[in-house]
Scaffold this active site. Structure first.
Site, PDB file in Angstrom:
ATOM      1  N   ARG A  13      36.582 -36.471 -43.069  1.00  0.00           N
ATOM      2  CA  ARG A  13      37.747 -36.038 -43.857  1.00  0.00           C
ATOM      3  C   ARG A  13      37.596 -34.459 -44.390  1.00  0.00           C
ATOM      4  NH1 ARG A  13      40.200 -40.810 -47.246  1.00  0.00           N
ATOM      5  NH2 ARG A  13      38.427 -40.652 -48.413  1.00  0.00           N
ATOM      6  N   VAL A  16      34.534 -29.315 -42.548  1.00  0.00           N
ATOM      7  CA  VAL A  16      33.615 -29.432 -41.537  1.00  0.00           C
ATOM      8  C   VAL A  16      33.856 -30.726 -40.551  1.00  0.00           C
ATOM      9  CG1 VAL A  16      31.562 -28.858 -40.379  1.00  0.00           C
ATOM     10  CG2 VAL A  16      32.157 -27.811 -42.490  1.00  0.00           C
ATOM     11  N   TYR A 137      21.250 -27.649 -55.439  1.00  0.00           N
ATOM     12  CA  TYR A 137      21.884 -28.030 -54.183  1.00  0.00           C
ATOM     13  C   TYR A 137      20.787 -27.343 -53.036  1.00  0.00           C
ATOM     14  CZ  TYR A 137      25.377 -26.864 -50.712  1.00  0.00           C
ATOM     15  OH  TYR A 137      26.441 -26.914 -49.494  1.00  0.00           O
ATOM     16  N   PRO A 164      24.884 -23.026 -42.190  1.00  0.00           N
ATOM     17  CA  PRO A 164      26.012 -22.523 -42.031  1.00  0.00           C
ATOM     18  C   PRO A 164      26.181 -21.444 -43.057  1.00  0.00           C
ATOM     19  CG  PRO A 164      26.392 -24.523 -42.623  1.00  0.00           C
ATOM     20  CD  PRO A 164      25.070 -24.752 -42.359  1.00  0.00           C
ATOM     21  N   THR A 165      26.684 -20.477 -42.953  1.00  0.00           N
ATOM     22  CA  THR A 165      27.335 -19.386 -43.876  1.00  0.00           C
ATOM     23  C   THR A 165      28.191 -19.996 -44.535  1.00  0.00           C
ATOM     24  OG1 THR A 165      27.859 -17.313 -44.088  1.00  0.00           O
ATOM     25  CG2 THR A 165      28.750 -18.138 -42.398  1.00  0.00           C
ATOM     26  N   LYS A 188      45.061 -18.514 -55.837  1.00  0.00           N
ATOM     27  CA  LYS A 188      45.674 -17.682 -57.153  1.00  0.00           C
ATOM     28  C   LYS A 188      46.444 -16.779 -56.778  1.00  0.00           C
ATOM     29  CE  LYS A 188      41.283 -19.044 -59.372  1.00  0.00           C
ATOM     30  NZ  LYS A 188      39.971 -18.664 -59.830  1.00  0.00           N
ATOM     31  N   TRP A 232      36.493 -13.514 -60.310  1.00  0.00           N
ATOM     32  CA  TRP A 232      35.006 -14.068 -60.808  1.00  0.00           C
ATOM     33  C   TRP A 232      34.176 -12.790 -60.463  1.00  0.00           C
ATOM     34  CZ3 TRP A 232      34.566 -19.750 -59.715  1.00  0.00           C
ATOM     35  CH2 TRP A 232      35.595 -20.331 -60.447  1.00  0.00           C
ATOM     36  N   ASP A 310      27.994 -13.894 -60.458  1.00  0.00           N
ATOM     37  CA  ASP A 310      28.083 -13.103 -59.151  1.00  0.00           C
ATOM     38  C   ASP A 310      27.455 -14.097 -58.090  1.00  0.00           C
ATOM     39  OD1 ASP A 310      29.734 -10.720 -59.513  1.00  0.00           O
ATOM     40  OD2 ASP A 310      27.925  -9.561 -59.608  1.00  0.00           O
TER      41      ASP A 310
HETATM   42  N1  LIG Z   1      32.275 -25.513 -47.309  1.00  0.00           N
HETATM   43  C1  LIG Z   1      31.239 -24.484 -47.027  1.00  0.00           C
HETATM   44  O1  LIG Z   1      31.538 -23.378 -47.288  1.00  0.00           O
HETATM   45  C2  LIG Z   1      29.818 -24.827 -46.877  1.00  0.00           C
HETATM   46  C3  LIG Z   1      29.484 -26.116 -46.451  1.00  0.00           C
HETATM   47  N2  LIG Z   1      28.270 -26.416 -46.043  1.00  0.00           N
HETATM   48  C4  LIG Z   1      27.662 -27.924 -45.868  1.00  0.00           C
HETATM   49  O2  LIG Z   1      28.444 -28.461 -44.865  1.00  0.00           O
HETATM   50  C5  LIG Z   1      28.680 -29.619 -44.788  1.00  0.00           C
HETATM   51  C6  LIG Z   1      30.074 -30.022 -45.079  1.00  0.00           C
HETATM   52  O3  LIG Z   1      30.845 -29.420 -45.971  1.00  0.00           O
HETATM   53  P1  LIG Z   1      32.173 -29.395 -46.397  1.00  0.00           P
HETATM   54  O4  LIG Z   1      33.077 -30.158 -44.910  1.00  0.00           O
HETATM   55  O5  LIG Z   1      32.768 -28.318 -46.668  1.00  0.00           O
HETATM   56  O6  LIG Z   1      32.722 -30.425 -47.607  1.00  0.00           O
HETATM   57  P2  LIG Z   1      33.802 -31.209 -47.952  1.00  0.00           P
HETATM   58  O7  LIG Z   1      33.566 -31.253 -49.461  1.00  0.00           O
HETATM   59  O8  LIG Z   1      35.122 -30.830 -47.249  1.00  0.00           O
HETATM   60  O9  LIG Z   1      33.703 -32.697 -47.237  1.00  0.00           O
HETATM   61  C7  LIG Z   1      32.579 -33.610 -47.534  1.00  0.00           C
HETATM   62  C8  LIG Z   1      32.580 -34.845 -47.052  1.00  0.00           C
HETATM   63  O10 LIG Z   1      31.593 -35.609 -47.360  1.00  0.00           O
HETATM   64  C9  LIG Z   1      32.357 -37.193 -47.785  1.00  0.00           C
HETATM   65  N3  LIG Z   1      31.184 -37.570 -48.925  1.00  0.00           N
HETATM   66  C10 LIG Z   1      30.909 -37.066 -50.205  1.00  0.00           C
HETATM   67  N4  LIG Z   1      29.941 -37.879 -50.854  1.00  0.00           N
HETATM   68  C11 LIG Z   1      29.982 -38.962 -50.026  1.00  0.00           C
HETATM   69  C12 LIG Z   1      29.437 -40.450 -50.379  1.00  0.00           C
HETATM   70  N5  LIG Z   1      28.804 -40.472 -51.392  1.00  0.00           N
HETATM   71  N6  LIG Z   1      29.430 -41.078 -49.219  1.00  0.00           N
HETATM   72  C13 LIG Z   1      30.186 -40.896 -48.063  1.00  0.00           C
HETATM   73  N7  LIG Z   1      30.979 -39.827 -47.923  1.00  0.00           N
HETATM   74  C14 LIG Z   1      30.871 -38.812 -48.764  1.00  0.00           C
HETATM   75  C15 LIG Z   1      33.433 -36.791 -48.347  1.00  0.00           C
HETATM   76  O11 LIG Z   1      34.153 -38.156 -47.997  1.00  0.00           O
HETATM   77  P3  LIG Z   1      35.757 -38.334 -48.615  1.00  0.00           P
HETATM   78  O12 LIG Z   1      36.601 -37.120 -48.001  1.00  0.00           O
HETATM   79  O13 LIG Z   1      36.124 -39.800 -47.978  1.00  0.00           O
HETATM   80  O14 LIG Z   1      35.747 -38.139 -49.887  1.00  0.00           O
HETATM   81  C16 LIG Z   1      33.777 -35.755 -47.600  1.00  0.00           C
HETATM   82  O15 LIG Z   1      34.626 -35.985 -46.405  1.00  0.00           O
HETATM   83  C17 LIG Z   1      27.950 -30.028 -46.122  1.00  0.00           C
HETATM   84  O16 LIG Z   1      26.696 -30.537 -45.706  1.00  0.00           O
HETATM   85  C18 LIG Z   1      27.963 -28.819 -46.966  1.00  0.00           C
HETATM   86  O17 LIG Z   1      26.901 -28.725 -47.673  1.00  0.00           O
HETATM   87  C19 LIG Z   1      27.268 -25.396 -45.924  1.00  0.00           C
HETATM   88  C20 LIG Z   1      27.548 -24.126 -46.045  1.00  0.00           C
HETATM   89  C21 LIG Z   1      28.895 -23.761 -46.492  1.00  0.00           C
HETATM   90  C1  LIG Z   2      28.656 -21.837 -49.610  1.00  0.00           C
HETATM   91  C2  LIG Z   2      28.081 -21.539 -50.809  1.00  0.00           C
HETATM   92  O1  LIG Z   2      28.980 -21.352 -52.093  1.00  0.00           O
HETATM   93  C3  LIG Z   2      28.169 -21.375 -53.291  1.00  0.00           C
HETATM   94  O2  LIG Z   2      27.724 -20.340 -53.332  1.00  0.00           O
HETATM   95  P1  LIG Z   2      28.757 -18.707 -53.230  1.00  0.00           P
HETATM   96  O3  LIG Z   2      28.589 -17.984 -52.081  1.00  0.00           O
HETATM   97  O4  LIG Z   2      28.348 -18.016 -54.715  1.00  0.00           O
HETATM   98  O5  LIG Z   2      30.135 -19.351 -53.593  1.00  0.00           O
HETATM   99  P2  LIG Z   2      31.615 -19.101 -54.036  1.00  0.00           P
HETATM  100  O6  LIG Z   2      32.385 -19.202 -52.815  1.00  0.00           O
HETATM  101  O7  LIG Z   2      31.860 -20.105 -54.911  1.00  0.00           O
HETATM  102  O8  LIG Z   2      31.628 -17.593 -54.702  1.00  0.00           O
HETATM  103  C4  LIG Z   2      31.390 -16.371 -53.961  1.00  0.00           C
HETATM  104  C5  LIG Z   2      31.454 -15.167 -54.610  1.00  0.00           C
HETATM  105  O9  LIG Z   2      32.806 -15.047 -55.104  1.00  0.00           O
HETATM  106  C6  LIG Z   2      33.130 -14.941 -56.582  1.00  0.00           C
HETATM  107  N1  LIG Z   2      34.194 -15.292 -56.648  1.00  0.00           N
HETATM  108  C7  LIG Z   2      35.504 -14.301 -57.251  1.00  0.00           C
HETATM  109  N2  LIG Z   2      36.661 -15.171 -57.515  1.00  0.00           N
HETATM  110  C8  LIG Z   2      36.347 -16.328 -57.263  1.00  0.00           C
HETATM  111  C9  LIG Z   2      37.043 -17.694 -57.583  1.00  0.00           C
HETATM  112  O10 LIG Z   2      38.075 -17.642 -57.899  1.00  0.00           O
HETATM  113  N3  LIG Z   2      36.537 -18.879 -57.229  1.00  0.00           N
HETATM  114  C10 LIG Z   2      35.115 -18.716 -56.340  1.00  0.00           C
HETATM  115  N4  LIG Z   2      34.582 -19.810 -56.191  1.00  0.00           N
HETATM  116  N5  LIG Z   2      34.265 -17.717 -56.381  1.00  0.00           N
HETATM  117  C11 LIG Z   2      34.976 -16.523 -56.852  1.00  0.00           C
HETATM  118  C12 LIG Z   2      31.797 -15.746 -57.063  1.00  0.00           C
HETATM  119  O11 LIG Z   2      31.761 -15.371 -58.349  1.00  0.00           O
HETATM  120  C13 LIG Z   2      30.953 -15.232 -55.978  1.00  0.00           C
HETATM  121  O12 LIG Z   2      30.274 -14.066 -56.410  1.00  0.00           O
HETATM  122  C14 LIG Z   2      27.290 -22.215 -53.490  1.00  0.00           C
HETATM  123  O13 LIG Z   2      27.794 -23.629 -53.684  1.00  0.00           O
HETATM  124  C15 LIG Z   2      26.219 -22.261 -52.405  1.00  0.00           C
HETATM  125  O14 LIG Z   2      25.394 -23.328 -52.756  1.00  0.00           O
HETATM  126  C16 LIG Z   2      26.974 -22.309 -50.830  1.00  0.00           C
HETATM  127  O15 LIG Z   2      26.240 -22.766 -50.137  1.00  0.00           O
END
Ligand SMILES: NC(=O)C1=CN([C@@H]2O[C@H](COP(=O)(O)OP(=O)(O)OC[C@H]3O[C@@H](n4cnc5c(N)ncnc54)[C@H](OP(=O)(O)O)[C@@H]3O)[C@@H](O)[C@H]2O)C=CC1
Ligand SMILES: C[C@H]1O[C@H](OP(=O)(O)OP(=O)(O)OC[C@H]2O[C@@H](n3cnc4c(=O)[nH]c(N)nc43)[C@H](O)[C@@H]2O)[C@@H](O)[C@@H](O)C1=O
Length: 348
Positions: A13, A16, A137, A164-165, A188, A232, A310
């Protein structure tokens, strides 16, 4: 992967996971198994073992994790370390125990040292100090890579890891505090635009409050006004953004076309078998904010709140290995921001 194979998508859900299910379905895979967090808590070792014993999936996409933006990572440090270690330990170990043919573990590019060379190659792993805001993390994700690599070496499994980025797309998290920068700034700027147009009812609907008086403290807390939006940090950090459906397509491509044998290399010491996934193109947070501002149509100012962190100065992935494996992104950032803003407007 045979089209009829039983495939478990953990986290289906999420941002990704939902895109992976879509990508698999579009390619004709029709035996996909899913469980919500409520149905199966992957931090529960016994429940996870019972699930694998009952379902016996042949392939696993591990996209379930505790995920959040910079403030969430920095605040809930214990949760990000403990929950992610538990989820990945349970899923990876049970996959080994129940003979899963192939598993894909999703990590993150925050595994690299904060001063890694740019663009960051896979072999920059464990060469320096991590960024403080997401150290717990990142340590969990590094343990996940090593777990996959070690099971492959000791037990001849085929468990791959992708890094992934920063990702964005449909089903993203738009929480004003805990989300990542791109969805946060879309929401926002959208709220600020509604304020400037006097659309208080729409603001209440968006914030799910019954009266505008209840919306005002929330808007104030997050620096949203008709004249300006708070960003931020300094705006100078650079980030790379990948559309989540592209990410999902890359995951399916790697599961179909790549094996551990292909990425292990011929050295006696097997390391850095993970694969970066990104576009190889980055942008400053200030430039991103300007792009979102013009997409949303907000006419006010950007104010930089330097009391907020940052994080890493730059996190650009080296995508040579990914390109050699035959995959390249298709959606550019300008197009993706428009897609996501339109999706956000429809969803409400
Ligand atoms: N989003 C990003 O920018 C990035 C993500 N990633 C990685 O990609 C992967 C997917 O991330 P993303 O899709 O963004 O995350 P989301 O938060 O959108 O989704 C995470 C999913 O994990 C499930 N989940 C969390 N905890 C549990 C648990 N204890 N038991 C069962 N299910 C659980 C949630 O289930 P439910 O919906 O049922 O609550 C949800 O479906 C992760 O490994 C993340 O670290 C890596 C880099 C960047
Ligand atoms: C995916 C990645 O995500 C996280 O790392 P991050 O890249 O720093 O993530 P971010 O998206 O929260 O911020 C990116 C930049 O943006 C600036 N910023 C400005 N204004 C807002 C704002 O309103 N919200 C947020 N969240 N950030 C803001 C913020 O201050 C920072 O400089 C980690 O979980 C890391 O573990 C990870 O894997």
């Amino acid at each position: 992967m045979p089209k009829e194979a039983k495939i478990y998508v953990a986290g289906h859900r999420g941002l990704v996971g939902s895109a992976i299910v879509k990508a698999l379905t579009a390619k004709g895979y029709h035996h996909i198994v899913t469980r919500t967090h409520e149905e199966l808590d992957l931090t529960d070792t016994l429940a996870t073992a019972t699930f694998f014993k009952t379902e016996q999936p042949a392939y696993v996409f591990l996209a379930a994790a505790k995920v959040g933006g910079i403030i969430a990572n920095n605040t809930y440090r214990a949760d990000f370390l403990y929950l992610n270690l538990m989820i990945q330990n349970n899923v990876i170990h049970q996959s080994y125990k129940h003979g899963v043919k192939k598993l894909l573990f999703l990590g993150s590019t925050c595994i690299y040292p904060k001063n890694a060379p740019q663009p960051m190659p896979e072999d920059a792993l464990l060469t320096g100090t991590l960024e403080y805001t997401n150290e717990p993390y990142a340590i969990a994700k590094i343990a996940g890579i090593k777990l996959c690599e070690s099971y492959n070496l000791q037990y001849e499994t085929d468990f791959l890891s992708v890094m992934p980025t920063n990702l964005y797309g449909y089903n993203d998290n738009f929480d004003l505090e805990k989300s990542h920068v791109l969805p946060a700034l879309i929401r926002k700027m959208h709220l600020a635009k509604l304020l400037s147009e006097g659309k208080n009812d729409e603001i209440c609907k968006d914030l799910e409050v019954s009266a505008f008086a209840k919306a005002q403290p929330i808007l104030k807390k997050f620096g949203i006004s008709a004249e300006s939006v708070e960003i931020w940090g300094t705006g100078s950090p650079r980030r790379e953004f990948l559309w989540s459906q592209d990410m999902a397509d890359a995951c399916v491509h790697i599961m179909e076309k790549t094996s551990f044998d292909q990425v292990r290399g011929d050295s006696d010491e097997v390391r850095n078998t993970h694969i970066n996934i990104g576009t190889g193109i980055d942008i400053s947070i200030k430039e991103l904010a300007m792009l979102i501002k013009s997409t949303v149509g907000f006419k006010g100012k950007l104010v930089f709140d330097t009391s907020k962190p940052d994080g890493t100065a730059r996190k650009l992935t080296n995508v040579d290995k990914l390109h050699e494996l035959g995959w390249k992104h298709t959606v550019n950032l300008e197009e993706g921001v428009v897609n996501l803003y339109n999706w956000y407007l429809k969803k409400k």
